[in-house]
Design an enzyme around this catalytic site. Sequence first.
Site, PDB file in Angstrom:
ATOM      1  N   HIS A 106      37.867 -40.699 -14.875  1.00  0.00           N
ATOM      2  CA  HIS A 106      37.406 -41.783 -15.767  1.00  0.00           C
ATOM      3  C   HIS A 106      37.051 -42.970 -14.865  1.00  0.00           C
ATOM      4  CE1 HIS A 106      38.492 -44.393 -19.550  1.00  0.00           C
ATOM      5  NE2 HIS A 106      37.541 -44.959 -18.840  1.00  0.00           N
ATOM      6  N   CYS A 142      32.494 -47.068 -19.161  1.00  0.00           N
ATOM      7  CA  CYS A 142      32.984 -46.153 -18.131  1.00  0.00           C
ATOM      8  C   CYS A 142      32.349 -44.779 -18.349  1.00  0.00           C
ATOM      9  CB  CYS A 142      34.500 -46.014 -18.228  1.00  0.00           C
ATOM     10  SG  CYS A 142      35.390 -47.567 -18.070  1.00  0.00           S
ATOM     11  N   THR A 192      40.350 -38.239 -22.617  1.00  0.00           N
ATOM     12  CA  THR A 192      40.323 -39.671 -22.332  1.00  0.00           C
ATOM     13  C   THR A 192      39.834 -40.343 -23.614  1.00  0.00           C
ATOM     14  OG1 THR A 192      39.836 -41.295 -20.604  1.00  0.00           O
ATOM     15  CG2 THR A 192      38.022 -39.896 -21.256  1.00  0.00           C
TER      16      THR A 192
END
Lengths: 211, 161
Positions: B46, B29, B23
Amino acid sequence: MNLSVNDLNSMHLDVLKEIGNIGAGNAATSLAVMIQKKVDMQVPVVKILDVQDVPMVLGGEENIVAGIYFGMTGEIEGNIMVLLDMPSARKLTNFMMGGLSETSCEDDLSQLNDMEKSALQEIGNILSGSYVSSLASLTNLRVELTTPSLCVDMAGAILSVPAIQFGTISDCVLMIENTLFDGHQEMKANFFLIPDENSFDVLLQSLGVSG
Amino acid sequence: MQDIIKVGMADLKVVKSPHILTTLGLGSCVGIAVYDLNNQIAGLAHIMLPDSTQIKNNANKAKFADTAMEVLLEELKKQGANDRKLTAKIAGGAQMFALDNKSDMMKIGARNAQATKKILNDYKIPLLAEDTGGNFGRTIEVYPDTGILLVKAIGKGKTEL
């Protein structure tokens, strides 16, 4: 009734575009005064984007960008973010500092010195201040901005901030894209208007386009 | 052939070795990597927000720490993971901007990290390592064969967790 970004119709978008237009006009004028150059602008583009797609518009999640973040207080609460790609940030700081910007080396765009950071914050101030004053005058609402916070990092990481704030009400974000010209160079500045859940209604109502 | 499978914002995926998960540009996040090393399976979520029950717009399960973990564990089991042998590593939860206002939203990174740890604890999945907090973005890679979580940040190089 609670509106979210997903519910915006073309009339809402036109109104937001108009705010963007007037704001960008004001911003171009203030910038021109500051850097003592003629600054032209294109008609801003208002985009409603899926959060997943926003980083692609900005050159990918890992592309380094400069974000300048403000809190909005008063009758509309929320945040506003000005986002510049590094070449645009570099050009603008150079203009502001009369070409004295030290780290002009193109391959090391993420390294900014304190003067350049402070110049970028000032640019953010001018741009977002112009937006907010056009927003305030069109809506007759009192809106103030907090002092800015600057962050230069990966686009994905910076965009997570407005995405999360929008995330509480929607899976989309509202982005206003501006292109400025100083005659031969093009600079892009993106705005994210992030009203709090309740302020979104207030905003649309005061513009006479609610529902 | 090794595929690098990308996990977007509010998204989750599960792969088997030799494939890896990544990611890009995690900010506030949190990336939750869950491994079954015996079977060389790993999943990555995520997440953007700590708690689906606080939010009306909660249809996307991968967006919230609580619901993302449910789905991630289901997916892991579907791929043949043993849910009693799972371990976890997490990264992200930064505060990208420092504003003076006391808005909860500005501390969302810390709240995401905290909620993630609580949920791992609820599911009794041991958290082996974390790289959370700070004010910078992270790109992560999840290796199902070695259990490594690779963290990259601008100007900070690579760290193996």
